[in-house]
Motif scaffolding. Sequence first.
Motif, PDB file in Angstrom:
ATOM      1  N   HIS A 135    -130.766 -15.146   5.636  1.00 31.17           N
ATOM      2  CA  HIS A 135    -129.955 -13.945   5.464  1.00 31.17           C
ATOM      3  C   HIS A 135    -128.883 -14.148   4.403  1.00 31.17           C
ATOM      4  O   HIS A 135    -128.285 -13.182   3.937  1.00 31.17           O
ATOM      5  CB  HIS A 135    -129.306 -13.560   6.790  1.00 31.17           C
ATOM      6  CG  HIS A 135    -130.215 -12.787   7.690  1.00 31.17           C
ATOM      7  ND1 HIS A 135    -129.762 -12.031   8.748  1.00 31.17           N
ATOM      8  CD2 HIS A 135    -131.570 -12.656   7.691  1.00 31.17           C
ATOM      9  CE1 HIS A 135    -130.788 -11.467   9.365  1.00 31.17           C
ATOM     10  NE2 HIS A 135    -131.887 -11.837   8.741  1.00 31.17           N
ATOM     11  N   GLY A 193    -127.234 -23.148   9.414  1.00 33.86           N
ATOM     12  CA  GLY A 193    -128.123 -22.065   9.806  1.00 33.86           C
ATOM     13  C   GLY A 193    -129.324 -22.524  10.601  1.00 33.86           C
ATOM     14  O   GLY A 193    -129.870 -21.767  11.410  1.00 33.86           O
ATOM     15  N   GLY A 200    -132.213 -16.071   9.765  1.00 32.63           N
ATOM     16  CA  GLY A 200    -132.646 -14.967  10.609  1.00 32.63           C
ATOM     17  C   GLY A 200    -133.743 -15.297  11.577  1.00 32.63           C
ATOM     18  O   GLY A 200    -133.884 -14.657  12.625  1.00 32.63           O
ATOM     19  N   ASN A 229    -136.055 -10.737   8.327  1.00 32.71           N
ATOM     20  CA  ASN A 229    -135.651 -10.947   9.713  1.00 32.71           C
ATOM     21  C   ASN A 229    -136.572 -11.854  10.519  1.00 32.71           C
ATOM     22  O   ASN A 229    -136.128 -12.451  11.501  1.00 32.71           O
ATOM     23  CB  ASN A 229    -135.552  -9.600  10.432  1.00 32.71           C
ATOM     24  CG  ASN A 229    -134.374  -8.786   9.964  1.00 32.71           C
ATOM     25  OD1 ASN A 229    -133.351  -9.329   9.579  1.00 32.71           O
ATOM     26  ND2 ASN A 229    -134.521  -7.468   9.974  1.00 32.71           N
ATOM     27  N   ASN A 246    -127.443 -17.303  13.045  1.00 31.74           N
ATOM     28  CA  ASN A 246    -127.239 -16.248  12.063  1.00 31.74           C
ATOM     29  C   ASN A 246    -125.796 -16.167  11.593  1.00 31.74           C
ATOM     30  O   ASN A 246    -125.480 -16.458  10.449  1.00 31.74           O
ATOM     31  CB  ASN A 246    -127.702 -14.906  12.635  1.00 31.74           C
ATOM     32  CG  ASN A 246    -127.696 -13.802  11.606  1.00 31.74           C
ATOM     33  OD1 ASN A 246    -126.913 -12.877  11.682  1.00 31.74           O
ATOM     34  ND2 ASN A 246    -128.571 -13.910  10.616  1.00 31.74           N
ATOM     35  N   ARG A 247    -124.896 -15.792  12.456  1.00 30.57           N
ATOM     36  CA  ARG A 247    -123.478 -15.701  12.074  1.00 30.57           C
ATOM     37  C   ARG A 247    -122.759 -16.982  12.474  1.00 30.57           C
ATOM     38  O   ARG A 247    -122.886 -17.447  13.611  1.00 30.57           O
ATOM     39  CB  ARG A 247    -122.826 -14.492  12.733  1.00 30.57           C
ATOM     40  CG  ARG A 247    -123.310 -13.159  12.162  1.00 30.57           C
ATOM     41  CD  ARG A 247    -122.545 -12.010  12.784  1.00 30.57           C
ATOM     42  NE  ARG A 247    -122.959 -10.729  12.284  1.00 30.57           N
ATOM     43  CZ  ARG A 247    -122.427 -10.096  11.236  1.00 30.57           C
ATOM     44  NH1 ARG A 247    -121.455 -10.692  10.555  1.00 30.57           N
ATOM     45  NH2 ARG A 247    -122.854  -8.921  10.859  1.00 30.57           N
ATOM     46  N   ARG A 275    -123.408 -15.003   7.306  1.00 35.77           N
ATOM     47  CA  ARG A 275    -124.810 -14.872   7.716  1.00 35.77           C
ATOM     48  C   ARG A 275    -125.612 -16.044   7.157  1.00 35.77           C
ATOM     49  O   ARG A 275    -125.519 -16.358   5.974  1.00 35.77           O
ATOM     50  CB  ARG A 275    -125.401 -13.549   7.230  1.00 35.77           C
ATOM     51  CG  ARG A 275    -124.866 -12.330   7.974  1.00 35.77           C
ATOM     52  CD  ARG A 275    -125.637 -11.090   7.566  1.00 35.77           C
ATOM     53  NE  ARG A 275    -125.137  -9.895   8.186  1.00 35.77           N
ATOM     54  CZ  ARG A 275    -125.546  -9.408   9.352  1.00 35.77           C
ATOM     55  NH1 ARG A 275    -126.490 -10.056  10.031  1.00 35.77           N
ATOM     56  NH2 ARG A 275    -125.043  -8.294   9.843  1.00 35.77           N
ATOM     57  N   ILE A 308    -130.049 -16.859  16.955  1.00 40.17           N
ATOM     58  CA  ILE A 308    -130.836 -15.631  16.852  1.00 40.17           C
ATOM     59  C   ILE A 308    -132.292 -15.847  17.225  1.00 40.17           C
ATOM     60  O   ILE A 308    -132.977 -14.912  17.623  1.00 40.17           O
ATOM     61  CB  ILE A 308    -130.701 -15.024  15.440  1.00 40.17           C
ATOM     62  CG1 ILE A 308    -131.159 -13.573  15.415  1.00 40.17           C
ATOM     63  CG2 ILE A 308    -131.421 -15.861  14.385  1.00 40.17           C
ATOM     64  CD1 ILE A 308    -130.758 -12.827  14.155  1.00 40.17           C
ATOM     65  N   TYR A 344    -132.644  -7.662   4.618  1.00 39.63           N
ATOM     66  CA  TYR A 344    -132.689  -8.981   5.239  1.00 39.63           C
ATOM     67  C   TYR A 344    -134.120  -9.338   5.642  1.00 39.63           C
ATOM     68  O   TYR A 344    -134.816  -8.516   6.254  1.00 39.63           O
ATOM     69  CB  TYR A 344    -131.812  -9.032   6.487  1.00 39.63           C
ATOM     70  CG  TYR A 344    -130.342  -8.995   6.215  1.00 39.63           C
ATOM     71  CD1 TYR A 344    -129.726 -10.012   5.492  1.00 39.63           C
ATOM     72  CD2 TYR A 344    -129.556  -7.947   6.676  1.00 39.63           C
ATOM     73  CE1 TYR A 344    -128.359  -9.983   5.240  1.00 39.63           C
ATOM     74  CE2 TYR A 344    -128.191  -7.913   6.433  1.00 39.63           C
ATOM     75  CZ  TYR A 344    -127.607  -8.933   5.711  1.00 39.63           C
ATOM     76  OH  TYR A 344    -126.257  -8.903   5.455  1.00 39.63           O
TER      77      TYR A 344
END
Length: 405
Positions: free
Chosen positions: A234, A194, A220, A269, A185-186, A217, A171, A267
């Motif tokens: 996140h 992460g 971010g 971000n 992120n995912r 998640r 991300i 979230y």
Amino acid sequence: MSDAWQTVDIDSDIDSARSRHTGRRSAVTVTGNHVVVGTAVGTVVAYDRWTLEERWRVESDAEAAVVSIASFADSVVVGERSATGAIRAHDLDTGTVRWQYAAATDVGEPRKRTRFFLPFVVDLVTDDVRVYAAVRRYERDDERRSFSSAVYAFDADGAIAWIHETDASPISVAVRDDRVAVAYNRCPGEHDSGLVVLDAEDGMIRYRWDPPADGQRRVGDVSLLDTGAVVTSHADHRGYRIGPDGMEWGVALAIPTEIDGETVYAYPNHVHATHDGAVFVTGNTYPEVGRETTVLHPEEHTAIGVSPDGSREWSASVGGFATELATAADRVAVPSAQQFRTRDPGVHGLSVFNVATDTITSHQTTGIATAVALNSETIAAVEEPVVYHEEDQRRGAYRLLVGSL
């Protein structure tokens, strides 16, 4: 910031944005003599930084949106959301394409020619030597979701120095000194970190970190410091400072909060960190159960300043959803788009913050502000038109705004 703003229409007849956000479709950067815009139809346009006279324009021959942009030496590098996931370097003075690469070669071609499935250059960052790009492609088969992604290091001539590939969704990317940090992120596949920090020279993994919470998640955004990194989580709606040995501090941001019998969260971000502290920016309110809610989290769409030791120092509303940040030293510019639950056009605009001392200035726009760029003297933003679903009025236009700091 000066009250005098210059504007110029971007020559693209784009559809208006609607009540909900549908992802990035514009990009902007400020260089020494130019402001360069990447558009929703794939065109790249360079304007004189002071007069906003058009210097060059390169049209796209493909269905594409320019979603990432960064200056690099005497070039400007752009990344697309398109079938090829193109990354291109343009000569800054003429617009001539110096090199280009189709990331779909590595992440795969889209199974559907719809926006969510197109290869997406999610971030571009540069240092004095290289361009670093993160690209992802999404797939969905019934209930199974998956990603293929690649992080690239390009030399000045477009040669690939290294590639880091995973089955997770990057991300954001940050580079500092000899490190490249990637926020994922995912993570629905085998990749389960992460944050991954890579060696800038050869792309080898230096260390990994994952938020202390379960779920697909993870992170971010990431910002690198002289040592370590600051990230938004996140997974548990907090901000963390991470070093090679793990977490150094954590701070609660828009954590789940009960309001009128309903538990909601937002979230975090975005983040920008310096030796004076960090600024975190949060997004939309969501309920823990379902998607709809009648209450708003008290710290949605909020910039939160945190000291170097992790203590909260200040907070300020940014109004609506921020697609990205622009940073220059201790300054952070935040564009404000829709607040899709209240649909208040009064929140559209820009805010500029100092990491340590809160708001410097703000500017309201008629349409939604989506992309932003910043240096020590100039701020540039892209405004996009919007029509909220409860009304027929088109607010704003597709245009570039430039102001002085």
